[in-house]
Design an enzyme around this catalytic site. Structure first.
Site, PDB file in Angstrom:
ATOM      1  CB  SER A 237     -99.254  29.507 -16.754  1.00 45.85           C
ATOM      2  OG  SER A 237     -99.773  28.558 -15.363  1.00 45.85           O
TER       3      SER A 237
ATOM      4  CG  ASN B 110    -101.674  25.018 -23.207  1.00 39.31           C
ATOM      5  OD1 ASN B 110    -102.147  26.027 -23.664  1.00 39.31           O
ATOM      6  ND2 ASN B 110    -101.970  24.475 -22.060  1.00 39.31           N
TER       7      ASN B 110
ATOM      8  NE  ARG C 272    -104.191  21.606 -22.418  1.00 34.51           N
ATOM      9  CZ  ARG C 272    -105.349  22.023 -21.809  1.00 34.51           C
ATOM     10  NH1 ARG C 272    -106.106  22.321 -22.418  1.00 34.51           N
ATOM     11  NH2 ARG C 272    -105.000  22.865 -20.519  1.00 34.51           N
TER      12      ARG C 272
ATOM     13  CG  ASP D  88    -106.601  28.461 -16.975  1.00 34.58           C
ATOM     14  OD1 ASP D  88    -107.035  27.222 -17.840  1.00 34.58           O
ATOM     15  OD2 ASP D  88    -106.895  27.954 -15.497  1.00 34.58           O
TER      16      ASP D  88
HETATM   17  C1  FPP Z   1    -107.302  27.160 -21.569  1.00 35.97           C
HETATM   18  O1  FPP Z   1    -108.477  27.752 -20.705  1.00 35.97           O
HETATM   19  C2  FPP Z   1    -107.889  27.517 -22.785  1.00 35.97           C
HETATM   20  C3  FPP Z   1    -106.928  26.802 -23.803  1.00 35.97           C
HETATM   21  C4  FPP Z   1    -105.529  26.385 -23.676  1.00 35.97           C
HETATM   22  C5  FPP Z   1    -106.787  27.096 -24.915  1.00 35.97           C
HETATM   23  C6  FPP Z   1    -107.652  28.599 -25.410  1.00 35.97           C
HETATM   24  C7  FPP Z   1    -108.415  29.465 -26.819  1.00 35.97           C
HETATM   25  C8  FPP Z   1    -109.563  30.159 -26.758  1.00 35.97           C
HETATM   26  C9  FPP Z   1    -109.854  31.086 -26.009  1.00 35.97           C
HETATM   27  C10 FPP Z   1    -109.633  29.964 -28.030  1.00 35.97           C
HETATM   28  C11 FPP Z   1    -109.213  30.187 -29.524  1.00 35.97           C
HETATM   29  C12 FPP Z   1    -107.636  29.987 -29.457  1.00 35.97           C
HETATM   30  C13 FPP Z   1    -107.882  31.061 -31.015  1.00 35.97           C
HETATM   31  C14 FPP Z   1    -106.212  31.977 -31.084  1.00 35.97           C
HETATM   32  C15 FPP Z   1    -108.322  30.634 -31.838  1.00 35.97           C
HETATM   33  P1  FPP Z   1    -108.157  25.225 -20.220  1.00 35.97           P
HETATM   34  O2  FPP Z   1    -108.120  23.783 -21.772  1.00 35.97           O
HETATM   35  O3  FPP Z   1    -106.547  24.739 -19.386  1.00 35.97           O
HETATM   36  O4  FPP Z   1    -109.228  25.100 -19.278  1.00 35.97           O
HETATM   37  P2  FPP Z   1    -109.349  23.682 -17.745  1.00 35.97           P
HETATM   38  O5  FPP Z   1    -107.917  24.277 -17.165  1.00 35.97           O
HETATM   39  O6  FPP Z   1    -110.706  24.222 -17.150  1.00 35.97           O
HETATM   40  O7  FPP Z   1    -109.393  22.905 -18.374  1.00 35.97           O
END
Ligand code: FPP
Length: 227
Positions: free
Chosen positions: A181, A60, A63, A12
């Site tokens: 979550s 997610n 989004r 996250d």
């Molecule tokens: C949560 O951070 C992260 C995600 C929803 C996506 C995670 C993806 C990756 C690490 C890279 C790609 C994955 C693959 C399988 C190739 P957030 O966006 O919710 O962060 P925030 O809470 O700061 O908004």
């Protein structure tokens, strides 16, 4: 040092990492993917055999389209570029979650990748994509009911999308929030939880080592008492 057999990570903080740099959220996800590569190499290098990463939750998927398209593109890149290295490292790749929630093209790339890297003597990397812990529990119950099978802890565990993997020993969440979550709810029943304030793209292999030392110090009693 006692190492976990199964480590799970809620990755996250990509969005906030980008925001702080006045970059689009997509840049945070790209930095997150880089981090994911170094951490998984480190985890399997230490000899930990199972690792599950929360890449994209079922929730997610609501989004904005622009962000989702970027995430699907990263998934495509991951599944085309990383199959070779995973195979060479002896790591099997699997996906947990409901791929039917994903666009057909993404699903196809995932299916091909998983087929090509389904064997691995050294370890298993599970990517949670379109995943929801509650949904997975309901779907396991449906599978067992449809098959008219007996419901036991073991049959239930095997019917989850993580079937065949051991329970989670250590669950790490980056990004400051302290919640699960909807991630691996059944599988994390006795997991040790470690929360890091660092945003995922900033979470280094040294931070992971610190979480592992913390894990090694924990006394795991599984509800029992010392006799
Ligand atoms: C949560 O951070 C992260 C995600 C929803 C996506 C995670 C993806 C990756 C690490 C890279 C790609 C994955 C693959 C399988 C190739 P957030 O966006 O919710 O962060 P925030 O809470 O700061 O908004």
């Amino acid at each position: 040092m006692v190492l976990p057999e199964h480590i799970a990570v809620i990755m996250d903080g990509n969005g906030r990492w980008a925001q702080r740099r006045m970059l689009p959220r997509a840049a945070g996800h790209r930095a997150g993917m880089k981090r994911m590569l170094s951490l998984t190499e480190h985890i399997f290098g230490l000899g930990i055999p199972y690792c599950t990463l929360f890449a994209l939750s079922a929730e997610n998927l609501s989004r904005p389209k622009e962000e989702l398209d970027e995430l699907f593109e990263l998934i495509r890149i991951y599944f085309t570029e990383q199959i070779g290295p995973l195979r060479r490292a002896g790591i099997a790749l699997r996906v947990v979650g409901d791929c039917m929630l994903l666009p057909a093209a993404t699903r196809k790339v995932i299916e091909e990748g998983v087929r090509a890297a389904s064997d691995g003597a050294k370890g298993t990397l599970a990517l949670a994509i379109g995943y929801g812990g509650r949904q997975d529990i309901v779907s396991a119950a449906e599978k067992l009911a449809e098959a008219g099978a007996q419901i036991t802890l073991e049959s239930f565990r095997e019917s989850l999308s993580t079937g065949g993997m051991p329970a989670v020993d250590l669950l790490i969440r980056t990004g400051k929030e302290k919640r699960l979550s909807n991630f691996l709810l059944f599988e994390s029943a006795y997991a040790e939880l470690v929360f890091s304030d660092k945003l995922f793209p900033d979470f280094t292999c040294r931070d992971l080592d610190r979480a592992l030392s913390e894990y090694a110090k924990r006394e795991r009693r599984y509800g029992k008492i010392e006799t």
